[in-house]
Scaffold this motif. Structure first.
Motif, PDB file in Angstrom:
ATOM      1  N   ASN A  48       0.977  -1.561   0.004  1.00 20.37           N
ATOM      2  CA  ASN A  48       0.011  -0.564   0.462  1.00 20.37           C
ATOM      3  C   ASN A  48       1.124   1.621   0.217  1.00 20.37           C
ATOM      4  O   ASN A  48       1.731   1.341   0.926  1.00 20.37           O
ATOM      5  CB  ASN A  48      -1.183  -0.192   1.496  1.00 20.37           C
ATOM      6  CG  ASN A  48      -2.291   1.139   1.313  1.00 20.37           C
ATOM      7  OD1 ASN A  48      -1.176   2.313   1.640  1.00 20.37           O
ATOM      8  ND2 ASN A  48      -2.817   0.775   1.422  1.00 20.37           N
ATOM      9  N   SER A 166      -2.793  -1.191   5.800  1.00 21.91           N
ATOM     10  CA  SER A 166      -3.167  -1.889   4.441  1.00 21.91           C
ATOM     11  C   SER A 166      -4.000  -1.933   3.572  1.00 21.91           C
ATOM     12  O   SER A 166      -4.577  -1.382   2.360  1.00 21.91           O
ATOM     13  CB  SER A 166      -2.003  -2.002   4.143  1.00 21.91           C
ATOM     14  OG  SER A 166      -0.555  -2.268   4.059  1.00 21.91           O
ATOM     15  N   GLU A 170      -7.010   0.196   2.174  1.00 22.64           N
ATOM     16  CA  GLU A 170      -7.900   0.034   0.415  1.00 22.64           C
ATOM     17  C   GLU A 170      -9.292  -0.388   0.147  1.00 22.64           C
ATOM     18  O   GLU A 170      -9.998  -0.216  -0.694  1.00 22.64           O
ATOM     19  CB  GLU A 170      -7.141  -1.252  -0.058  1.00 22.64           C
ATOM     20  CG  GLU A 170      -5.324  -1.172  -0.438  1.00 22.64           C
ATOM     21  CD  GLU A 170      -4.398  -2.093  -0.699  1.00 22.64           C
ATOM     22  OE1 GLU A 170      -4.593  -3.168  -0.920  1.00 22.64           O
ATOM     23  OE2 GLU A 170      -2.876  -1.797  -1.033  1.00 22.64           O
ATOM     24  N   ALA A 173     -10.800   2.982   0.254  1.00 22.11           N
ATOM     25  CA  ALA A 173     -10.666   3.566  -0.611  1.00 22.11           C
ATOM     26  C   ALA A 173     -11.807   2.701  -2.355  1.00 22.11           C
ATOM     27  O   ALA A 173     -12.357   3.686  -2.572  1.00 22.11           O
ATOM     28  CB  ALA A 173      -9.656   3.611  -1.477  1.00 22.11           C
ATOM     29  N   ALA A 174     -12.162   1.740  -1.901  1.00 24.82           N
ATOM     30  CA  ALA A 174     -13.224   1.004  -2.943  1.00 24.82           C
ATOM     31  C   ALA A 174     -14.226   1.137  -2.555  1.00 24.82           C
ATOM     32  O   ALA A 174     -14.592   1.020  -3.914  1.00 24.82           O
ATOM     33  CB  ALA A 174     -12.475  -0.312  -2.580  1.00 24.82           C
TER      34      ALA A 174
END
Length: 177
Positions: A48, A166, A170, A173-174
């Motif tokens: 990440n 990490s 992620e 964000a997704a």
């Protein structure tokens, strides 16, 4: 980016990760080299960019350039070795276990860091990458070099938390969070 900025970027449902990130990076049984080398190597393994940048930003006054480079060496070599040896271990073809790997691994001895520290970093990255054969090998080496069970547990906890941070970032964000 700093560790504090990284923690504030975590979504509310990852509150435990915020708390754990602080605690795993201040374990008294680990030296600064062991702690921050593990953090950097496992951040690289977790892939990440924000986590890598935050850990890297914290390194300047904690460990020297030789150890920073050696932690990067551990991450890169384990990235290769963990895939190869995990395959060898899991393959039903017994011949692979006796075949020479033929992969260059000069960095395992030419890294310039303390041998125990490098092995701890390699063990932590092997835990992230899930290679049982490498975990067994590096755990054997760290105990041979004088590590305690508490030190091994400490670097694996760093690996677990860095990897989870990490993944949470992620995921957030997704999900547009």
């Amino acid at each position: 980016m700093s560790i504090e900025t990284l923690k504030s970027a975590l979504p509310d449902y990852a509150k435990d990760l915020r708390l754990n990130l602080s605690s795993v990076l201040s374990q008294p049984m680990l030296s600064a080299n062991q702690t921050w080398g593990t953090a950097l190597a496992t951040a690289i393994a977790a892939r990440n960019p924000a986590v890598i940048a935050a850990i890297n930003a914290e390194l300047a006054d904690k460990i020297d350039a030789t150890n920073v480079n050696a932690a990067k060496v551990a991450a890169s070599l384990m990235g290769m070795n963990n895939i190869y040896y995990r395959y060898v271990h899991l393959s039903p073809t017994a011949d692979f276990k006796t075949m020479r790997a033929g992969l260059r691994m000069n960095g395992m001895v030419g890294h310039g860091a303390d041998g125990l520290d490098f092995e701890l970093w390699s063990l932590a990255v092997s835990a992230v990458n899930g290679c049982g054969m490498c975990i067994e090998s590096h755990e054997h080496e760290v105990f041979k070099k004088g590590a305690t069970k508490e030190q091994v547990q400490a670097v694996v906890k760093i690996a677990a938390v860095i990897t989870a941070v990490s993944a949470a970032l992620e995921g957030a964000a997704a999900l547009g969070e």
